[in-house]
Design an enzyme around this catalytic site. Structure first.
Site, mmCIF file in Angstrom:
data_model
loop_
_atom_site.group_PDB
_atom_site.id
_atom_site.type_symbol
_atom_site.label_atom_id
_atom_site.label_comp_id
_atom_site.label_asym_id
_atom_site.label_seq_id
_atom_site.Cartn_x
_atom_site.Cartn_y
_atom_site.Cartn_z
ATOM 1 N N TYR A 185 0.844 -1.208 0.000
ATOM 2 C CA TYR A 185 0.000 0.000 0.000
ATOM 3 C C TYR A 185 0.872 1.249 0.000
ATOM 4 O O TYR A 185 1.033 1.917 1.029
ATOM 5 C CB TYR A 185 -0.900 -0.040 1.250
ATOM 6 C CG TYR A 185 -2.010 0.988 1.281
ATOM 7 C CD1 TYR A 185 -2.930 1.078 0.249
ATOM 8 C CD2 TYR A 185 -2.164 1.844 2.375
ATOM 9 C CE1 TYR A 185 -3.964 2.006 0.296
ATOM 10 C CE2 TYR A 185 -3.202 2.776 2.432
ATOM 11 C CZ TYR A 185 -4.096 2.849 1.384
ATOM 12 O OH TYR A 185 -5.116 3.758 1.425
ATOM 13 N N ARG A 190 -1.560 7.936 -3.987
ATOM 14 C CA ARG A 190 -2.448 6.928 -3.391
ATOM 15 C C ARG A 190 -3.788 7.555 -2.989
ATOM 16 O O ARG A 190 -3.858 8.733 -2.676
ATOM 17 C CB ARG A 190 -1.747 6.363 -2.151
ATOM 18 C CG ARG A 190 -2.387 5.137 -1.556
ATOM 19 C CD ARG A 190 -1.562 4.603 -0.413
ATOM 20 N NE ARG A 190 -1.612 5.453 0.764
ATOM 21 C CZ ARG A 190 -0.763 5.344 1.797
ATOM 22 N NH1 ARG A 190 0.213 4.463 1.780
ATOM 23 N NH2 ARG A 190 -0.886 6.143 2.826
ATOM 24 N N ASP A 191 -4.815 6.706 -2.972
ATOM 25 C CA ASP A 191 -6.135 7.115 -2.486
ATOM 26 C C ASP A 191 -6.651 8.299 -3.316
ATOM 27 O O ASP A 191 -7.106 9.307 -2.761
ATOM 28 C CB ASP A 191 -6.037 7.486 -0.998
ATOM 29 C CG ASP A 191 -7.337 7.237 -0.240
ATOM 30 O OD1 ASP A 191 -8.202 6.525 -0.765
ATOM 31 O OD2 ASP A 191 -7.484 7.773 0.872
ATOM 32 N N SER A 197 -6.167 8.860 3.248
ATOM 33 C CA SER A 197 -5.003 7.981 3.225
ATOM 34 C C SER A 197 -3.985 8.385 2.162
ATOM 35 O O SER A 197 -3.258 7.532 1.654
ATOM 36 C CB SER A 197 -5.439 6.521 3.041
ATOM 37 O OG SER A 197 -5.960 6.019 4.249
ATOM 38 N N ASP A 237 -8.057 -0.212 -3.047
ATOM 39 C CA ASP A 237 -8.771 0.881 -3.745
ATOM 40 C C ASP A 237 -8.199 1.258 -5.105
ATOM 41 O O ASP A 237 -8.856 1.977 -5.872
ATOM 42 C CB ASP A 237 -8.822 2.172 -2.896
ATOM 43 C CG ASP A 237 -9.590 1.991 -1.604
ATOM 44 O OD1 ASP A 237 -10.238 0.937 -1.431
ATOM 45 O OD2 ASP A 237 -9.534 2.900 -0.762
ATOM 46 N N ASP A 415 -9.571 5.076 10.238
ATOM 47 C CA ASP A 415 -9.743 5.224 8.788
ATOM 48 C C ASP A 415 -9.418 6.631 8.304
ATOM 49 O O ASP A 415 -9.094 6.825 7.129
ATOM 50 C CB ASP A 415 -11.203 4.935 8.398
ATOM 51 C CG ASP A 415 -11.580 3.483 8.603
ATOM 52 O OD1 ASP A 415 -10.725 2.599 8.416
ATOM 53 O OD2 ASP A 415 -12.752 3.239 8.956
HETATM 54 C C1 BGC Z 1 -4.076 4.009 6.465
HETATM 55 C C2 BGC Z 1 -2.768 3.316 6.645
HETATM 56 C C3 BGC Z 1 -2.903 2.189 7.643
HETATM 57 C C4 BGC Z 1 -4.031 1.270 7.250
HETATM 58 C C5 BGC Z 1 -4.267 0.200 8.271
HETATM 59 C C6 BGC Z 1 -5.159 3.005 6.106
HETATM 60 O O1 BGC Z 1 -6.390 3.641 6.089
HETATM 61 O O2 BGC Z 1 -3.985 4.974 5.475
HETATM 62 O O3 BGC Z 1 -1.813 4.228 7.099
HETATM 63 O O4 BGC Z 1 -1.714 1.465 7.729
HETATM 64 O O5 BGC Z 1 -5.215 1.992 7.082
HETATM 65 O O6 BGC Z 1 -4.706 0.723 9.468
#
Ligand code: BGC
Length: 460
Positions: A185, A190-191, A197, A237, A415
């Site tokens: 990830y 990203r996102d 995120s 995503d 989140d």
């Molecule tokens: C966050 C990450 C995190 C993951 C698991 C995602 O929404 O952006 O930083 O590691 O969730 O908690």
């Protein structure tokens, strides 16, 4: 950065560990660190980055956990499968995983799932802040339920070596085969359709090359521990955004890069035998009749143009989301979508995948799906108020299409923040059905965790 910062603070939250020698997994060095710099017997202080060294299992001769040089590389790395991994580890072409073929059948079968020490430390700290004894006892059990470890920053990639070394040691000691679950990830931009995120790499600033370095570093770690099985969820995503969100400028701009980056990830992780599930959104996203066929096409065309990497096992659904695997009755918010739960979505998607040459196997996140009918809109995804932990991980899934029910999102990690002045504020996190007073994504959210515990279904 955020989750890493949380790790630092967690080590300070465990005072029993602060002694003349640092305990296993405790911090033992780094800029500004004033605690013990030697580790208890059986552990070695291993450099992770300039801000953090950690006591890891093994002796000083265990050079298997290689330091990375900088948090964010600036060099371009070539793209071919023969690329030499960056960092101080070297991986030869005869690495055992490199010529492997995947097992036939469910890759989870016969394996003990490794539980993350990081998550266990989060739980331990959380339990210490729960006054009600019954709730605390239930909460403590969560540390033994396997979740996935999210590699959401390049600086965390050495941690994969730590976990693999630990799993290898446990495997040797117990005679049981171990499986480590990870989330890949760190895409540039990203996102792209949300804010909460946003990651460390940008397309405009060398993002694809940085991402390839990130993948190379994960690959280098995996190659060192060929006896431990690794299962990965690939880029939550990302491809789903390319199916439905190309009207968002950031996603349209990211399309080519996402495709190149995910292709590189699956090709390289394939060389070291990582079993992969590409993220496929969830029933309320790609499960809509208008989206499901384009989704199947995207997965299969990417897979084929990557050379049909044999360790791509299938798709992961409902990652970090809240849908039921099998809903007792359709939630009213799902109206209009015949695929109102994950099982229906999977059953509808599987034949489309099969006919286009993509392996139709699935894992489904149920970590936070214990309570249903609590959202105002199906698209609400942020710290949903009143959520409970869901069905615990099992290969007893009730469906031959589903390899395992899993907990991908570590429940209790946030989140997204409710702080409207944060650059990562997303309005979904401020909705009426989102839990208030939320910290940044990935950091610990105690109130939310306590609700997950008390509302767990089945009960903990
Ligand atoms: C966050 C990450 C995190 C993951 C698991 C995602 O929404 O952006 O930083 O590691 O969730 O908690």
């Amino acid at each position: 950065m955020l989750k890493f910062a949380a790790l630092l603070s967690l080590t300070f939250l465990i005072p029993a560990f602060v002694d003349a020698q640092a305990s296993l997994y405790a911090q033992c060095g780094g800029t500004g660190f004033s605690g013990p710099t030697t580790c208890v017997s059986g552990a070695t202080c291993v450099f992770s980055n300039p801000y953090y060294s950690q006591c890891l299992p093994g002796t000083a001769s265990a050079s298997t956990v290689a330091p990375t040089t900088t948090a964010k590389p600036t060099t371009t790395v070539s793209t071919g499968p023969t690329t030499t991994p960056v960092g101080t580890t070297t991986v030869t072409s005869s690495a055992p995983g490199s010529t492997g073929t995947p097992v036939a059948g469910n890759p989870f079968t016969g394996f003990t799932i490794y539980t993350s020490p990081y998550y266990a430390a989060e739980i331990q700290a959380a339990v210490g802040n729960i006054t009600d004894a019954t709730t605390a006892a239930k909460a403590a059990k969560v540390a033994n339920i396997p979740t996935f470890t999210w590699f959401d920053q390049i600086s965390k990639t050495p941690l994969l070596g730590t976990y693999l070394a630990d799993a290898a040691a446990k495997q040797a000691a117990s005679g049981q085969k171990y499986l480590v679950q990870i989330v890949v990830y760190d895409l540039p931009d990203r996102d792209c359709a949300a804010a909460a995120s946003n990651g460390e790499f940008t397309i405009a600033n060398n993002g694809l090359a940085n991402y390839k370095t990130y993948i190379d570093q994960l690959v280098a770690q995996v190659a060192l521990y060929p006896t431990v099985r690794v299962v990965a969820v690939i880029e939550p995503d990302s491809l789903a955004n390319l199916v439905t969100n190309l009207n968002v400028a950031k996603c349209a701009n990211a399309q080519t890069t996402y495709l190149a980056a995910v292709t590189y990830a699956i090709q390289q992780l394939n060389t070291v035998g990582v079993y992969m599930y590409l993220d496929a959104g969830h029933a309320g996203w790609l499960g809509w009749p208008a989206n499901i066929q384009p989704a199947a096409q995207l997965f299969s065309s990417l897979f084929k143009s990557a050379g049909s990497p044999s360790f791509v096992r299938g798709l992961a659904t409902n990652v970090a989301n809240y849908n039921a695997l099998v809903a007792a009755t359709p939630d009213p918010i799902t109206q209009g979508n015949p695929n109102y739960d994950e099982q229906l979505y999977i059953n509808a998607l599987a034949p489309l995948l099969t006919s286009s040459g993509f392996p139709a196997h699935f894992i489904v996140d149920q970590g936070r799906s214990g309570v249903q009918n609590i959202r105002q809109q199906w698209g609400d995804w942020c710290n949903v108020l009143g959520s409970g932990f869901g069905t615990q991980p099992t290969t007893n899934t009730g469906s031959s299409l589903i390899d395992s029910i899993v907990w991908v999102k570590p429940g209790g990690e946030c989140d997204g923040t409710t702080n409207t002045s944060s650059p990562r504020y997303d309005y979904h996190c401020g909705l009426a059905d989102a839990t208030p007073n939320a910290p940044e994504a990935g950091t610990w959210f105690q109130n939310f965790f306590v609700t997950l515990v008390t509302k767990a279904n089945p009960a903990l």
